[in-house]
Design an enzyme around this catalytic site. Structure first.
Site, PDB file in Angstrom:
ATOM      1  N   ASP A   9     -17.383-124.669 -38.882  1.00 19.50           N
ATOM      2  CA  ASP A   9     -17.735-125.675 -39.992  1.00 19.50           C
ATOM      3  C   ASP A   9     -18.331-125.905 -41.194  1.00 19.50           C
ATOM      4  OD1 ASP A   9     -17.344-129.022 -40.518  1.00 19.50           O
ATOM      5  OD2 ASP A   9     -16.816-129.220 -38.533  1.00 19.50           O
ATOM      6  N   ASP A  53     -13.103-125.430 -37.069  1.00 22.46           N
ATOM      7  CA  ASP A  53     -12.774-127.237 -38.150  1.00 22.46           C
ATOM      8  C   ASP A  53     -11.583-127.176 -38.500  1.00 22.46           C
ATOM      9  OD1 ASP A  53     -13.448-129.537 -38.606  1.00 22.46           O
ATOM     10  OD2 ASP A  53     -13.946-129.074 -40.380  1.00 22.46           O
ATOM     11  N   MET A  55     -10.281-128.732 -41.495  1.00 21.36           N
ATOM     12  CA  MET A  55     -10.568-129.476 -42.856  1.00 21.36           C
ATOM     13  C   MET A  55     -11.578-128.631 -42.812  1.00 21.36           C
ATOM     14  SD  MET A  55      -7.847-131.190 -42.961  1.00 21.36           S
ATOM     15  CE  MET A  55      -8.263-131.943 -44.371  1.00 21.36           C
ATOM     16  N   ILE A 331       4.314 -71.381  -1.877  1.00 20.81           N
ATOM     17  CA  ILE A 331       5.385 -70.758  -2.629  1.00 20.81           C
ATOM     18  C   ILE A 331       4.799 -69.429  -2.492  1.00 20.81           C
ATOM     19  CG2 ILE A 331       8.166 -70.975  -4.155  1.00 20.81           C
ATOM     20  CD1 ILE A 331       7.292 -74.307  -4.530  1.00 20.81           C
ATOM     21  N   ASN A 338       8.691 -68.250 -12.519  1.00 21.77           N
ATOM     22  CA  ASN A 338       8.164 -68.042 -13.809  1.00 21.77           C
ATOM     23  C   ASN A 338       8.567 -66.539 -13.667  1.00 21.77           C
ATOM     24  OD1 ASN A 338       7.307 -70.505 -13.715  1.00 21.77           O
ATOM     25  ND2 ASN A 338       5.471 -70.594 -12.892  1.00 21.77           N
ATOM     26  N   GLU A 373       1.586 -74.328  -7.416  1.00 19.69           N
ATOM     27  CA  GLU A 373       2.306 -73.532  -6.446  1.00 19.69           C
ATOM     28  C   GLU A 373       1.804 -74.160  -4.796  1.00 19.69           C
ATOM     29  OE1 GLU A 373       0.844 -69.867  -6.490  1.00 19.69           O
ATOM     30  OE2 GLU A 373       1.703 -71.027  -7.928  1.00 19.69           O
TER      31      GLU A 373
END
Length: 457
Positions: A9, A53, A55, A331, A338, A373
């Site tokens: 303000d 505020d 204004m 696995i 791979n 795996e």
């Protein structure tokens, strides 16, 4: 409740008055004499709420609010405009700029503190969601904030609770450009309707002759399904006590009769957009949690989840005297897959292997990718004999059906080795249970692979 509040303000007496009221409630107060100073403070400091505020020279409150809401760092800060302006058009302009509420000078002490505390409660919730969402590596806060602006092309879904047909018609007509409105006269029927449907806002018109509308608001906040559903209450002029009690109960906003339709639309849009923003944040938090405990390649739970949940299942098994078995599988010769066919083919094998685990185990079993795996299945209420049968069924499923490699355009024979262990009187920790299963797997690997080995009793 403590928080840091910024009072903006250009009149020092107004600043001192608001500062004194807030300090009396043990809030931490910052002050600014103009809009530029306010924006700078918000950039440098944590601010939980702004009393702004309208204004002011230079930047007026509308422009300051719009800039705050446009900034990613400040858009989440609640803004209450404190102004001598009392025309609906001024409130609509402020709401469109992003203001969360208005207080008219001279400020009523009870409304000031009630409104501040209500908005701070909402911000606390949003902040918690926002902080959690920011931890998601796949989603930045800027994206969340843009998404939080809502889906403007989609109509909102509003439930109107109003005892009078004529006011229902007026409100439905006013909201038609932005929302689909379901109107109900019976408060209890409205409670069930809200719990069963995906509304984004409830408007409660406090015009009941023989029913307390605040009781309905309280019930909305008590039910899990409606706890976070925004509520806007329509009250009579001068019903300050009802407004204060409503805000204390968790009502998000209010508007007084006679209802200005533009203000109603603006306030409804604000609540719908905030609801969509918080819904998106909650979805992001859920996604973050799922990412943290899920293996992205296979979709199974990851080792982090296994480490935590195995303890829960083990302790439950001990407390209830029920069996618990663990299966660890690896696995066979996965490195050759791979090396020969590439890592894309290896990923395909891992995903298909996970699918075969899912199709073999029960819904109550916990299936995880342990790393590389290696996979683990925790089987509650499962004896060593049943665990061995499950492992043998899975072993046969892997061996008998070749794995299709789309990346290589061929099929691949795959086998896996299995080690199982069960909770016996000598096994008193989850780590012991896992260690025994791991030793059994090691034996299966070293005695020919493609085998199921149970840990010695």
């Amino acid at each position: 409740m403590t928080a840091r509040i910024l009072v903006v303000d250009d009149i020092p007496a107004n600043v001192k008055l608001l500062e004194a009221r807030l300090l009396a409630e043990y809030f931490d107060v910052l002050t600014a004499a103009d809009g530029y100073q306010a924006l700078a403070i918000c950039e440098r400091n944590q601010v939980d709420l702004i009393l702004l505020d309208v204004m002011m020279p230079g930047l007026d409150g509308f422009e300051v609010c719009a800039r705050l809401k446009a900034g990613a760092k400040t858009s989440h800060i609640p803004v209450v405009m404190v102004t001598a302006l009392d025309q609906p058009a001024d409130r609509v302009r402020g709401l469109k700029a992003g203001a969360d509420d208005f207080l008219t000078k001279p400020v009523n002490d009870l409304q000031l503190i009630s409104r501040v505390k209500s908005l701070l409660r909402l911000k606390t919730l949003s902040d918690e969601l926002r902080i959690r969402a920011e931890t998601a590596e796949t989603m930045g806060i800027d994206d969340l904030l843009r998404a939080g602006e809502g889906r403007p092309e989609e109509a909102g879904q509003i439930l109107l609770v109003d005892s009078r047909a004529n006011s229902q018609e007026r409100i439905i007509k006013a909201l038609k450009p932005i929302a689909d409105v379901t109107a109900i006269s019976d408060p209890q029927a409205a409670l069930f309707e809200a719990a069963e449907n995906a509304f984004e806002l409830v408007i409660v018109n406090a015009n009941f002759d023989d029913y307390d509308p605040l009781r309905l608001c309280s019930q909305f906040r008590s039910l899990e399904r409606t706890r976070f559903l925004p509520i806007l209450i329509i009250t009579e002029q001068g019903a300050d006590d009802m407004v204060i009690r409503a805000l204390d109960l968790g009502v998000n906003d209010y508007i007084v009769r006679p209802v200005d339709t533009n203000e109603l639309v603006a306030r409804a849009l604000t609540q719908i957009r905030r609801k969509r923003f918080n819904d998106r944040l909650r979805a992001s938090v859920k996604q973050t949690i799922e990412l943290a405990v899920t293996d992205p390649l296979t979709g199974l739970n990851n080792r982090r989840y296994l480490d935590n949940h195995l303890k829960v299942l083990f302790n439950r098994s001990m407390a209830r005297g029920r069996p618990l078995s663990v299966l660890i599988t690896d696995i066979d010769r996965f490195k050759q897959v791979n090396d020969t066919h590439g890592h894309d083919a290896g990923d395909e094998v891992l995903k298909e292997f996970a699918n075969r685990i899912r199709s073999t185990v029960r819904g109550a079993d916990l299936a995880c990718r342990y790393g590389g795996e290696e996979f683990v299945v925790v089987m509650p209420d499962t004896s060593p004999e049943v665990a061995a049968a499950v492992a043998e069924r899975l072993r046969a499923s892997v061996e008998s059906i070749p794995f299709g490699l789309k990346s290589a355009g061929q099929e691949l024979k795959v086998t896996a080795s299995f080690g199982i262990s069960s909770r016996l009187s000598s096994v008193i920790t989850p780590d012991q249970l896992m260690k025994q299963a791991d030793l059994a797997l090691y034996e299966a690997k070293n005695t020919g692979r493609n085998r199921v080995v149970a840990a010695a009793a």
